[in-house]
Write an enzyme that holds these catalytic residues in place. Structure first.
Site, PDB file in Angstrom:
ATOM      1  N   GLY A   1       3.248  -5.010   4.862  1.00  0.00           N
ATOM      2  CA  GLY A   1       4.473  -5.656   4.409  1.00  0.00           C
ATOM      3  C   GLY A   1       5.715  -4.926   4.862  1.00  0.00           C
ATOM      4  O   GLY A   1       6.830  -5.355   4.578  1.00  0.00           O
TER       5      GLY A   1
ATOM      6  N   GLY B   1       0.871  -1.171   0.000  1.00  0.00           N
ATOM      7  CA  GLY B   1       0.000   0.000   0.000  1.00  0.00           C
ATOM      8  C   GLY B   1       0.905   1.216   0.000  1.00  0.00           C
ATOM      9  O   GLY B   1       1.803   1.310   0.824  1.00  0.00           O
TER      10      GLY B   1
ATOM     11  N   PRO C   1      16.623  -3.024  11.990  1.00  0.00           N
ATOM     12  CA  PRO C   1      17.469  -2.770  10.811  1.00  0.00           C
ATOM     13  C   PRO C   1      17.069  -3.591   9.587  1.00  0.00           C
ATOM     14  O   PRO C   1      17.266  -3.141   8.462  1.00  0.00           O
ATOM     15  CB  PRO C   1      18.864  -3.168  11.280  1.00  0.00           C
ATOM     16  CG  PRO C   1      18.806  -3.179  12.761  1.00  0.00           C
ATOM     17  CD  PRO C   1      17.389  -3.488  13.144  1.00  0.00           C
ATOM     18  N   LYS C   2      16.508  -4.766   9.825  1.00  0.00           N
ATOM     19  CA  LYS C   2      16.158  -5.619   8.691  1.00  0.00           C
ATOM     20  C   LYS C   2      14.945  -5.062   7.942  1.00  0.00           C
ATOM     21  O   LYS C   2      14.977  -4.881   6.725  1.00  0.00           O
ATOM     22  CB  LYS C   2      15.844  -7.017   9.219  1.00  0.00           C
ATOM     23  CG  LYS C   2      15.948  -8.108   8.203  1.00  0.00           C
ATOM     24  CD  LYS C   2      15.697  -9.465   8.851  1.00  0.00           C
ATOM     25  CE  LYS C   2      16.131 -10.561   7.909  1.00  0.00           C
ATOM     26  NZ  LYS C   2      17.261 -11.315   8.400  1.00  0.00           N
ATOM     27  N   THR C   3      13.875  -4.776   8.683  1.00  0.00           N
ATOM     28  CA  THR C   3      12.680  -4.258   8.016  1.00  0.00           C
ATOM     29  C   THR C   3      12.916  -2.828   7.528  1.00  0.00           C
ATOM     30  O   THR C   3      12.385  -2.422   6.496  1.00  0.00           O
ATOM     31  CB  THR C   3      11.455  -4.324   8.947  1.00  0.00           C
ATOM     32  OG1 THR C   3      11.747  -3.641  10.156  1.00  0.00           O
ATOM     33  CG2 THR C   3      11.089  -5.760   9.272  1.00  0.00           C
TER      34      THR C   3
ATOM     35  N   LEU D   1      14.247   1.106  14.412  1.00  0.00           N
ATOM     36  CA  LEU D   1      13.601   0.095  15.265  1.00  0.00           C
ATOM     37  C   LEU D   1      14.082  -1.312  14.955  1.00  0.00           C
ATOM     38  O   LEU D   1      14.339  -2.100  15.842  1.00  0.00           O
ATOM     39  CB  LEU D   1      12.089   0.118  15.010  1.00  0.00           C
ATOM     40  CG  LEU D   1      11.186   0.939  15.894  1.00  0.00           C
ATOM     41  CD1 LEU D   1       9.767   0.893  15.344  1.00  0.00           C
ATOM     42  CD2 LEU D   1      11.201   0.398  17.312  1.00  0.00           C
TER      43      LEU D   1
ATOM     44  N   GLU E   1       8.587   6.477   3.423  1.00  0.00           N
ATOM     45  CA  GLU E   1       8.494   7.182   2.147  1.00  0.00           C
ATOM     46  C   GLU E   1       9.793   7.818   1.675  1.00  0.00           C
ATOM     47  O   GLU E   1       9.981   8.062   0.493  1.00  0.00           O
ATOM     48  CB  GLU E   1       7.373   8.237   2.234  1.00  0.00           C
ATOM     49  CG  GLU E   1       6.025   7.556   2.232  1.00  0.00           C
ATOM     50  CD  GLU E   1       4.897   8.429   2.724  1.00  0.00           C
ATOM     51  OE1 GLU E   1       4.279   9.088   1.897  1.00  0.00           O
ATOM     52  OE2 GLU E   1       4.626   8.431   3.941  1.00  0.00           O
TER      53      GLU E   1
HETATM   54 MO1  MOS Z   1       1.803   7.300   2.072  1.00  0.00          MO
HETATM   55  S1  MOS Z   1       1.524   8.238   0.244  1.00  0.00           S
HETATM   56  O1  MOS Z   1       1.183   8.543   3.088  1.00  0.00           O
HETATM   57  O2  MOS Z   1       0.877   5.886   2.112  1.00  0.00           O
END
Ligand code: MOS
Length: 759
Positions: free
Chosen positions: A492, A264, A654-656, A652, A726
């Protein structure tokens, strides 16, 4: 694809020991590269997604999309579809139940929809692709087939589908994500005209569509007057609020479940298909599954909109900025609230004596554009960071050195102090890891056979957000287990894992004794998985619930060890409460509950107000480094190497986290080189609504991506975190375009950087 697993080489620096150990220092799960708790379920196919929930008597839906951009349905013939095998219902505006319009995201506190246009309520058409009919059948194949039999005759009206023409009607939006749409500091145009070095260019970026692996899907069922929605969503509670409003029922009659989301990026929200599925389920009195086709995702859900941006920089001989101008246009719809805030980076990134920052929007007849990973920042940094590079070239300065000279002491437009800003450190660490050459060889001078080689760099940035309005609870059981509950989201990115780590550390329990319950609107109110805000929002709320829990435990603790102590006297230790500074005084949670005769204790708290956002200028930062090879024969660009060096507070997991950064960078490679929603301006029709024609990066497009981070906790955010979801995509477009310039001497100011622009 080669992935360089370097996360263990950048361990967490030990946090400074506070006078009294903070709860997060009691155990050590935060900062560890713990594999995803849901990983095994997913590889075994046991994680049940919205399109997989079984129901008896399930009906399957398919949509028919409008083929005009504006006008009305003059005639709609559903007879053939209704007569087709297995068809249960063909729903159009003529037989759809009367519904209220969806609530608008960002504008309404319960809004989850990018558009507040009514869904299938009249004969009006608002965009090319709008659902005009839904076919419900016993099987998906029967529904898909019958949908092809619906005949629609339209009365088309003149539609606004041309960006150039629409720009004449542009106007400032009400605000840009809460900031004024226009900011002026001094007379930037005058300062620009007098500056000895200047860059003044127009940059263009196209529409982009969301291409999550999981198609948008809902499985819905009415039970009495209650609506159950198995959804793929970034906002279970807003989806609940919006659907309750549409169907005019109390909110607690709607339950939205979304335990797993297959990607998402901002648009797993409420769209027409939710409303249509629930309306059809009511008419049929059967559960309904509605899975958009890939084409349907393009037609019925929006993405990033088109931008035209002017960036003008005026510099003095010493490299400081006399003027910074970032203005431009985006196309939106008349029924949404997403202006594509591309000027956000320029407001907060660099020191300039004068500034002019302004955005305008113009309305087109198209599917509502919406948020898409780093909305605004991803395309805004393309323009701004390309212009910075052009200025560096004009001044014969290393672009990193130029950024050192324009590093601001305070936020350039708000004047606030930065809570934590170590961008230059990210540049230094990244430059070292990448092997950045500050004396960049001239364009065209590095060559390997037909391949011209170049290096590029750009700043990544994304604001810090923490959302108010959530709530969380913690339940301690006599079995020694804890359940932390908040209607949050796992798309995910590792939320469930990272939050279990944090909660276990907070409670001083082993991780396998702690469960994080999320993805259910019956849980305490989750805030959105959006704006890279979720981790900090959850953590602040869970910590508030933990404080409530400790207070209650002390009330319950009928025990000389803890009697009379205040919350600040104790800490979570070894599965219970211990007296600070006295290792001998400790009582386990189980003992407290048993002595109090309780099976469990559950405490709940609301999200604390995000006061830090008022006080400070808060952002995530990064420096994106890349090497490209451009074919002198075909103009094809191949990105051969990448280093992303980030400054995003404490990490929190390092892997994810590494996976989030890399995922953002990969998506940025799409933005840089291939992604473009082709919008036919004559008809308003999207011409490439498939993964065959809309090109996201594939393995061969993705070089080894190394990610490193400063790992300096922000002293003003919960647990020292900044958002990381992001920022990875930001700066990528510019880093690639800057490297392409360094390789070829061609400056591409219009994304994507395709080979035709380089020949
Ligand atoms: Mo992000 S564009 O705020 O899911």
């Amino acid at each position: 694809m080669t992935i360089v697993e370097n996360e263990l080489e950048t361990p967490l620096r030990p946090s400074e020991a506070p006078a009294r150990p903070a709860p997060d220092d009691a155990t050590r799960f935060v900062g560890r590269p713990i594999p995803r708790l849901d990983g095994a379920l997913k590889v075994r196919g046991q994680a049940r997604f919205a399109a997989e929930v079984p129901f008896e008597r399930l009906a399957y839906g398919a949509l028919v999309h409008s083929s005009i951009a504006r006008g009305r349905i003059a005639e709609i013939d559903t007879a053939a579809a209704e007569a087709a095998p297995g068809v249960l219902l063909v729903m159009t505006y003529r037989n759809a139940p009367r519904l209220k319009p969806p609530l608008l995201m960002m504008a309404d506190p319960k809004g989850a929809s990018a558009s507040n246009l009514p869904v299938m309520q009249d004969d009006r058409i608002h965009w090319n692709g709008e659902p005009v009919a839904a076919v419900l059948a016993e099987t998906q194949e029967q529904a898909d087939h019958a949908a092809t039999l619906v005949r629609v005759r339209y009365e088309a009206e003149a539609a606004a589908t041309g960006f150039e023409e629409a720009k004449a009607k542009a106007h400032p939006p009400e605000n840009i994500l809460g900031e004024p749409s226009s900011i002026a500091v001094g007379d930037a145009e005058a300062a620009l005209s007098q500056a000895p070095f200047k860059v003044d260019q127009v940059f263009r970026t196209p529409r982009h569509n969301h291409c999550a692996i999981e198609l948008h899907a809902v499985t819905v069922a009415w039970e009495g007057g209650h609506l159950l929605v198995h959804d793929a969503t970034q906002m279970v509670h807003l989806a609940r609020g919006t659907l309750a409003a549409v169907f005019d029922i109390p909110e607690d009659h709607v339950r939205v479940l979304s335990p797993f989301v297959g990607g998402g990026f901002g648009n797993k929200a409420v769209w027409n298909h939710h409303v249509i599925a629930a309306a059809a389920a009511r008419l049929l009195d059967r559960p309904v599954r509605m899975v958009l086709t890939r084409e349907g995702v393009f037609r019925a859900t929006g993405g990033r909109t088109v931008t035209e941006q002017r960036v003008a920089l005026g510099a003095r001989a010493d490299g400081t900025l006399a003027a910074l101008i970032h203005t431009g246009f985006t196309a939106v719809t008349a029924h949404n609230s997403c202006p594509e805030q591309f000027t956000i980076p320029a407001r907060h990134l660099y020191a300039a004596e004068t500034m002019h920052i302004a955005q305008q929007v113009t309305e087109l007849d198209m599917v509502a554009n919406t948020f898409m990973r780093a909305p605004g920042e991803s395309v805004g940094t393309f323009a701004l960071e390309s212009a910075i590079d052009e200025l560096a070239v004009a001044m014969a300065l290393d672009p990193i050195e130029l950024r050192r000279r324009i590093e601001p002491a305070r936020d350039p437009t708000s004047g606030k102090r930065f809570s934590a800003r170590h961008l230059l450190q990210a540049y230094e660490r990244g430059a070292q890891r990448f092997g950045w050459n500050p004396d960049r060889p001239a364009p065209g001078s590095r060559r390997d056979g037909e391949w011209l080689i170049g290096q590029g760099v750009a700043t990544a940035t994304y604001p810090y957000f923490r959302m108010p309005g959530g709530a969380a609870s913690i339940r301690l059981g006599i079995d020694g287990r804890a359940v932390v509950k908040m209607g949050a989201h796992e798309m995910g990115m590792g939320t469930a894992t990272a939050q279990t780590q944090h909660a276990a550390q907070l409670l001083a329990l082993p991780m396998d004794r702690v469960r994080f319950d999320y993805g259910d609107s019956d849980l305490p109110t989750g805030t959105i998985a959006g704006g890279s805000s979720q981790s900090a929002s959850i953590i602040a709320t869970v910590r508030a619930a933990f404080e409530a829990l400790v207070s209650q435990l002390l009330v319950l603790a009928d025990d000389t060890t803890l009697a009379g102590l205040r919350p600040e006297d104790v800490e979570a230790r070894d599965g219970g409460l211990g007296v600070c500074g006295d290792p001998s005084r400790h009582v386990s949670y189980v003992t407290i509950l048993r002595r109090a005769g309780r099976d469990a204790l559950e405490c709940r708290a609301d999200s604390p107000a995000p006061a830090e956002m008022e006080k400070f200028s808060m952002h995530s930062y990064g420096a994106q480094f890349c090497e490209v090879r451009v074919s002198a024969v075909t103009g094809e660009t191949r990105v051969s190497r990448w280093v992303g060096s980030f400054d995003t507070g404490r990490i929190l997991n390092p892997k994810t986290a590494a996976s989030q950064f890399r995922g953002g960078i990969v998506m940025g490679l799409g933005l840089a080189l291939s992604e473009e929603t082709l919008f036919d301006e004559r008809s308003g029709r999207i011409m490439n609504p498939s993964l065959a024609d809309y090109h996201v990066p594939v393995h061969l497009d993705v070089p080894p991506i190394e990610v490193i981070w400063n790992d300096i906790p922000d002293p003003h955010s919960p647990l020292g975190l900044h958002g990381i979801g992001e920022i990875g995509i930001t700066g990528v477009g510019a880093a690639v375009a800057n490297a392409v310039y360094n390789a070829t001497g061609k400056r591409v100011r219009e994304l994507p950087v395709t080979l035709d622009k380089l020949l």
